[in-house]
Design a protein around this motif. Structure first.
Motif, PDB file in Angstrom:
ATOM      1  N   LYS A 109       0.834  -1.208   0.000  1.00 36.17           N
ATOM      2  CA  LYS A 109       0.000   0.000   0.000  1.00 36.17           C
ATOM      3  C   LYS A 109       0.861   1.248   0.000  1.00 36.17           C
ATOM      4  O   LYS A 109       0.573   2.211  -0.713  1.00 36.17           O
ATOM      5  CB  LYS A 109      -0.947  -0.004   1.190  1.00 36.17           C
ATOM      6  N   SER A 110       1.939   1.240   0.782  1.00 39.28           N
ATOM      7  CA  SER A 110       2.839   2.397   0.817  1.00 39.28           C
ATOM      8  C   SER A 110       3.523   2.611  -0.525  1.00 39.28           C
ATOM      9  O   SER A 110       3.645   3.741  -0.991  1.00 39.28           O
ATOM     10  CB  SER A 110       3.910   2.197   1.900  1.00 39.28           C
ATOM     11  N   ILE A 111       3.949   1.516  -1.133  1.00 33.95           N
ATOM     12  CA  ILE A 111       4.573   1.605  -2.457  1.00 33.95           C
ATOM     13  C   ILE A 111       3.554   2.152  -3.458  1.00 33.95           C
ATOM     14  O   ILE A 111       3.862   3.038  -4.261  1.00 33.95           O
ATOM     15  CB  ILE A 111       5.106   0.232  -2.905  1.00 33.95           C
ATOM     16  N   GLY A 112       2.336   1.639  -3.400  1.00 36.12           N
ATOM     17  CA  GLY A 112       1.282   2.106  -4.301  1.00 36.12           C
ATOM     18  C   GLY A 112       0.979   3.584  -4.128  1.00 36.12           C
ATOM     19  O   GLY A 112       0.759   4.301  -5.106  1.00 36.12           O
ATOM     20  N   GLU A 113       1.010   4.066  -2.891  1.00 42.62           N
ATOM     21  CA  GLU A 113       0.764   5.491  -2.636  1.00 42.62           C
ATOM     22  C   GLU A 113       1.863   6.344  -3.251  1.00 42.62           C
ATOM     23  O   GLU A 113       1.592   7.378  -3.874  1.00 42.62           O
ATOM     24  CB  GLU A 113       0.677   5.744  -1.131  1.00 42.62           C
ATOM     25  N   ARG A 114       3.123   5.914  -3.075  1.00 43.25           N
ATOM     26  CA  ARG A 114       4.234   6.668  -3.683  1.00 43.25           C
ATOM     27  C   ARG A 114       4.149   6.614  -5.214  1.00 43.25           C
ATOM     28  O   ARG A 114       4.416   7.606  -5.891  1.00 43.25           O
ATOM     29  CB  ARG A 114       5.580   6.132  -3.178  1.00 43.25           C
TER      30      ARG A 114
ATOM     31  N   THR B 220      -1.825   9.658 -16.562  1.00 41.99           N
ATOM     32  CA  THR B 220      -3.007   8.931 -16.090  1.00 41.99           C
ATOM     33  C   THR B 220      -2.627   7.467 -15.864  1.00 41.99           C
ATOM     34  O   THR B 220      -1.590   6.992 -16.338  1.00 41.99           O
ATOM     35  CB  THR B 220      -4.140   8.984 -17.128  1.00 41.99           C
ATOM     36  N   GLN B 221      -3.494   6.763 -15.170  1.00 38.36           N
ATOM     37  CA  GLN B 221      -3.284   5.323 -15.010  1.00 38.36           C
ATOM     38  C   GLN B 221      -3.282   4.644 -16.369  1.00 38.36           C
ATOM     39  O   GLN B 221      -2.496   3.719 -16.603  1.00 38.36           O
ATOM     40  CB  GLN B 221      -4.366   4.716 -14.114  1.00 38.36           C
ATOM     41  N   GLU B 222      -4.133   5.100 -17.250  1.00 37.77           N
ATOM     42  CA  GLU B 222      -4.207   4.521 -18.589  1.00 37.77           C
ATOM     43  C   GLU B 222      -2.880   4.694 -19.331  1.00 37.77           C
ATOM     44  O   GLU B 222      -2.406   3.770 -19.993  1.00 37.77           O
ATOM     45  CB  GLU B 222      -5.343   5.160 -19.396  1.00 37.77           C
ATOM     46  N   GLN B 223      -2.279   5.872 -19.215  1.00 37.37           N
ATOM     47  CA  GLN B 223      -1.006   6.113 -19.889  1.00 37.37           C
ATOM     48  C   GLN B 223       0.103   5.233 -19.320  1.00 37.37           C
ATOM     49  O   GLN B 223       0.918   4.694 -20.062  1.00 37.37           O
ATOM     50  CB  GLN B 223      -0.623   7.590 -19.770  1.00 37.37           C
ATOM     51  N   MET B 224       0.115   5.102 -17.995  1.00 35.29           N
ATOM     52  CA  MET B 224       1.121   4.244 -17.365  1.00 35.29           C
ATOM     53  C   MET B 224       0.936   2.788 -17.809  1.00 35.29           C
ATOM     54  O   MET B 224       1.911   2.109 -18.141  1.00 35.29           O
ATOM     55  CB  MET B 224       1.059   4.343 -15.844  1.00 35.29           C
ATOM     56  N   ALA B 225      -0.303   2.331 -17.805  1.00 38.46           N
ATOM     57  CA  ALA B 225      -0.577   0.949 -18.217  1.00 38.46           C
ATOM     58  C   ALA B 225      -0.107   0.718 -19.655  1.00 38.46           C
ATOM     59  O   ALA B 225       0.495  -0.315 -19.967  1.00 38.46           O
ATOM     60  CB  ALA B 225      -2.071   0.639 -18.077  1.00 38.46           C
ATOM     61  N   GLU B 226      -0.367   1.694 -20.515  1.00 38.74           N
ATOM     62  CA  GLU B 226       0.054   1.575 -21.907  1.00 38.74           C
ATOM     63  C   GLU B 226       1.577   1.515 -22.020  1.00 38.74           C
ATOM     64  O   GLU B 226       2.130   0.679 -22.741  1.00 38.74           O
ATOM     65  CB  GLU B 226      -0.478   2.767 -22.715  1.00 38.74           C
TER      66      GLU B 226
ATOM     67  N   SER C  41      -3.938  -0.215 -11.842  1.00 37.51           N
ATOM     68  CA  SER C  41      -4.750   0.326 -10.759  1.00 37.51           C
ATOM     69  C   SER C  41      -4.583  -0.490  -9.479  1.00 37.51           C
ATOM     70  O   SER C  41      -4.464   0.063  -8.383  1.00 37.51           O
ATOM     71  CB  SER C  41      -6.224   0.353 -11.185  1.00 37.51           C
ATOM     72  N   GLU C  42      -4.564  -1.805  -9.621  1.00 36.06           N
ATOM     73  CA  GLU C  42      -4.405  -2.678  -8.452  1.00 36.06           C
ATOM     74  C   GLU C  42      -3.020  -2.516  -7.818  1.00 36.06           C
ATOM     75  O   GLU C  42      -2.871  -2.614  -6.605  1.00 36.06           O
ATOM     76  CB  GLU C  42      -4.672  -4.134  -8.826  1.00 36.06           C
ATOM     77  N   ALA C  43      -2.017  -2.223  -8.624  1.00 34.02           N
ATOM     78  CA  ALA C  43      -0.677  -1.981  -8.074  1.00 34.02           C
ATOM     79  C   ALA C  43      -0.667  -0.687  -7.266  1.00 34.02           C
ATOM     80  O   ALA C  43      -0.079  -0.627  -6.183  1.00 34.02           O
ATOM     81  CB  ALA C  43       0.353  -1.924  -9.196  1.00 34.02           C
ATOM     82  N   GLU C  44      -1.324   0.346  -7.772  1.00 34.98           N
ATOM     83  CA  GLU C  44      -1.393   1.608  -7.025  1.00 34.98           C
ATOM     84  C   GLU C  44      -2.172   1.451  -5.721  1.00 34.98           C
ATOM     85  O   GLU C  44      -1.913   2.161  -4.766  1.00 34.98           O
ATOM     86  CB  GLU C  44      -2.038   2.717  -7.871  1.00 34.98           C
ATOM     87  N   ARG C  45      -3.098   0.529  -5.702  1.00 36.18           N
ATOM     88  CA  ARG C  45      -3.878   0.296  -4.477  1.00 36.18           C
ATOM     89  C   ARG C  45      -3.215  -0.718  -3.553  1.00 36.18           C
ATOM     90  O   ARG C  45      -3.727  -1.004  -2.469  1.00 36.18           O
ATOM     91  CB  ARG C  45      -5.297  -0.155  -4.836  1.00 36.18           C
ATOM     92  N   GLY C  46      -2.080  -1.250  -3.958  1.00 37.57           N
ATOM     93  CA  GLY C  46      -1.347  -2.168  -3.112  1.00 37.57           C
ATOM     94  C   GLY C  46      -1.876  -3.586  -3.101  1.00 37.57           C
ATOM     95  O   GLY C  46      -1.541  -4.374  -2.219  1.00 37.57           O
TER      96      GLY C  46
END
Length: 107
Positions: free
Chosen positions: A6-11, A22-28, A38-43
Motif C-alpha cells: 500500500k505504501s509503495i502504491g501510494e508513492r 493517467t493510469q491509462e497512460q502508465m498501463a500503456e 490500478s491494483e498496483a497503485e492500491r497495493g
C-alpha cells in the motif's frame, strides 16, 4: 507485506500525478491492463521486476524511493546511478573524484 504494498502504491500514485500521467497512460507504457496498474497503485498486486524498473525510469524515481521511501534532497539522473552501480567497487572513489573535477571545470 500488504502494508508495504500500500505504501509503495501510494508513492507510485503521487509520482505518477507529479508527471501528469493517467493510469491509462502508465498501463500503456508498461504494456499491461489498466486494471493491473490500478491494483498496483492500491497495493493489491505488484509488477514484474522489469516493469518496476520501467516504472522508475518513466517516473524518474529511484527504487530506493519507491520501495524504501528513501530519497535525497536533489534528484540524480537514473543514468548516473546506473553508471555508479556498475562501476567496480575499487574504482567508485575515482569516479566520484572525476565527477567533482568536471563540475569544477564547468563553473
Amino acid at each position: 507485506m500488504n502494508n508495504s504494498r500500500k505504501s509503495i502504491g501510494e508513492r507510485l500514485k503521487i509520482q505518477r500525478k507529479k508527471q501528469h500521467l493517467t493510469q491509462e497512460q502508465m498501463a500503456e507504457k508498461l504494456d499491461i491492463s489498466i486494471k493491473h496498474y490500478s491494483e498496483a497503485e492500491r497495493g493489491i498486486i505488484g509488477f514484474s521486476l522489469d516493469n518496476w524498473i520501467k516504472v522508475c525510469e518513466i517516473l524518474d524515481i529511484s527504487m530506493d524511493y519507491l520501495f524504501r521511501n528513501i530519497s535525497i534532497d536533489y534528484p540524480l539522473p537514473v543514468k548516473l546511478i546506473e553508471l555508479y552501480d556498475i562501476c567496480p567497487d575499487e574504482k567508485k572513489e575515482m569516479l566520484l573524484k572525476l565527477i567533482e573535477l568536471e563540475i569544477e571545470l564547468l563553473k
